[in-house]
Design a protein around this motif. Structure first.
Motif, short mmCIF file in Angstrom:
data_model
loop_
_atom_site.label_atom_id
_atom_site.label_comp_id
_atom_site.label_asym_id
_atom_site.label_seq_id
_atom_site.Cartn_x
_atom_site.Cartn_y
_atom_site.Cartn_z
N TYR A 198 51.16 39.83 31.92
CA TYR A 198 51.15 40.30 33.19
C TYR A 198 52.12 39.22 33.83
CZ TYR A 198 49.86 41.20 37.97
OH TYR A 198 50.01 41.49 39.28
N GLN A 203 53.11 44.50 32.82
CA GLN A 203 51.84 44.91 33.11
C GLN A 203 51.21 45.90 32.22
OE1 GLN A 203 51.76 46.51 37.27
NE2 GLN A 203 49.47 46.66 37.22
N ILE A 236 44.49 43.03 37.21
CA ILE A 236 45.87 43.27 36.90
C ILE A 236 46.13 44.80 37.55
CG2 ILE A 236 47.06 44.33 35.07
CD1 ILE A 236 45.83 41.95 33.42
#
Length: 405
Positions: A198, A203, A236
């Motif tokens: 990340y 991502q 996230i």
């Protein structure tokens, strides 16, 4: 002498490795190394060497194997017979597992991630292979092997976390894939991989890493990921700003090359250190000597603030008290030295010795290498002003103590 239990069981004498024969002698050495400097009962040794069906001559055979082991070590006093059994004498630093555990303990207790990473990788360099790789894992050998393997995995995980704290995300990713292949069920490694991906702007791959971790845990153990992994996935997905990478500690710090488990970083990947401490640390180290000891408490105060050390702060108070005794109580009277003036004499000696010790120890252990370019301008100015003022005070104290004739 050196004993090695990581990888193949080995003994090093006078710089050359001594071959440990397979069979009962190797098993005996392994068991004794699981309990260095501690007696292991004959019953326990017989149980490991022969299991549930020992021969009638097991006790006599055990004596033979002990004799062979003593001959192998070249020192008849190494294996000692005690009332409770046999003990192998292992001196400090001779067993690689002891050195490994000491380095791991020091690394995990270190607040500086760069220093912690260095210590942990030094430990992993000693444990590049699993413990007792060529010995049957029986009884205490199995328990010791499990304990060391767990510490080995935890040290590798902590070393990667230190890299992440330093902002070395790209390098950590390559190592994490290798570690996860070795330890697929360690959620901490999976979490570090997600975080590193990340922070590297990947991502989608971070979320894919979570899905893979979940599949492995469900398939192998029948359980869902723990709260830490689930929470990281949620953060996230919401692009939690607290996940952003920390600022780099040094703009010019080289990144280490990816390393496998237990492989120490190359010279190019070693955390950078400056060529020496700043000129300010030299001046602080010299202040006690320049001022005949009167600058010692101030130098200790400065060091205590720098390191937030209560011990150094208390040392400063002690030196202030000694200075007060030295100033208030006269060293001698008109007839010469007064026997009652032993306290100020001790104060003077302590100040001088304290100043000398301070000049050496503080210079080497208290002040860390700093780069002036990394400090804001106001801190540089304040630092320089404080050093100048204390240097003037030190010189004034020296002139006051030894007035010119």
């Amino acid at each position: 002498m050196e004993f090695r239990i990581f990888g193949s069981l080995g003994v090093v004498r006078d710089g050359s490795e001594t071959r440990v024969p397979t069979g009962k002698t190797r098993l005996l050495l392994a068991v004794l190394l699981c309990h260095p400097n501690e007696p292991v009962s004959r019953e326990r040794l017989i149980d490991v060497l022969w299991g549930d069906d020992p021969p009638k001559s097991a006790v006599d055979n055990l004596r033979v194997y002990v004799s062979q082991l003593r001959k192998l070590l070249g020192d008849g006093t190494r294996v000692v017979r005690e009332p409770r059994g046999y003990a192998l004498t292992v001196k400090p630093g001779e067993l690689d597992a002891d050195r490994f555990e000491d380095l791991v303990t020091a690394g995990r207790a270190c607040d500086d991630p760069a220093r912690a990473g260095t210590l942990l990788r030094e430990a992993l360099a000693l444990a590049q292979e699993p413990p007792f790789a060529d010995v049957d894992h029986l009884g205490p050998i199995a328990m010791t092997a499990r304990r060391l393997e767990e510490q080995r995995a935890a040290a590798a995980e902590a070393a990667v976390e230190a890299d992440l704290a330093l902002g070395r995300n790209a390098q950590a990713i390559a190592e994490l894939y290798s570690l996860i292949d070795t330890y697929p069920l360690r959620e901490g490694l999976r979490r570090s991989l997600m975080l590193a991906l990340y922070r590297s702007g990947r991502q989608a791959e971070a979320l894919a890493a979570y899905r893979e971790a979940r599949e492995v845990l469900v398939e192998e153990l029948g359980i869902e990921p723990g709260p830490a992994l689930r929470d990281l996935e949620t953060r996230i997905l919401t692009a939690d700003p607290t996940l952003n990478p920390p600022p780099p500690l040094s703009l010019t710090a080289p990144a280490p090359a990816p390393t496998a488990l237990g492989t120490p970083p190359t010279a190019a990947g070693t955390p950078p250190t400056s060529s020496g401490t700043t000129w300010g640390s030299w001046l602080w180290a010299a202040i006690p000597l320049l001022s005949c000891g009167y600058g010692t408490p101030w130098a200790f105060v400065y060091a205590a603030v720098r390191r937030r050390s209560l011990t150094l702060a208390l040392s400063a108070l002690v030196y202030v008290a000694l200075c007060g005794i030295f100033l208030v109580v006269p060293l001698s009277d008109e007839d010469g030295l007064n026997k009652l003036d032993i306290i100020p004499i001790l104060a003077l000696i302590t100040l001088w010795l304290g100043g000398t010790c301070h000049a050496v120890l503080v210079r080497e252990h208290v002040f860390t290498p700093t780069r002036s370019a990394d400090l804001p301008r106001w801190k540089k100015a304040l630092h320089a002003t404080g050093l100048t003022l204390f240097a003037l005070v030190a010189v004034a104290g020296y002139i006051w103590l030894e007035p010119p004739t």
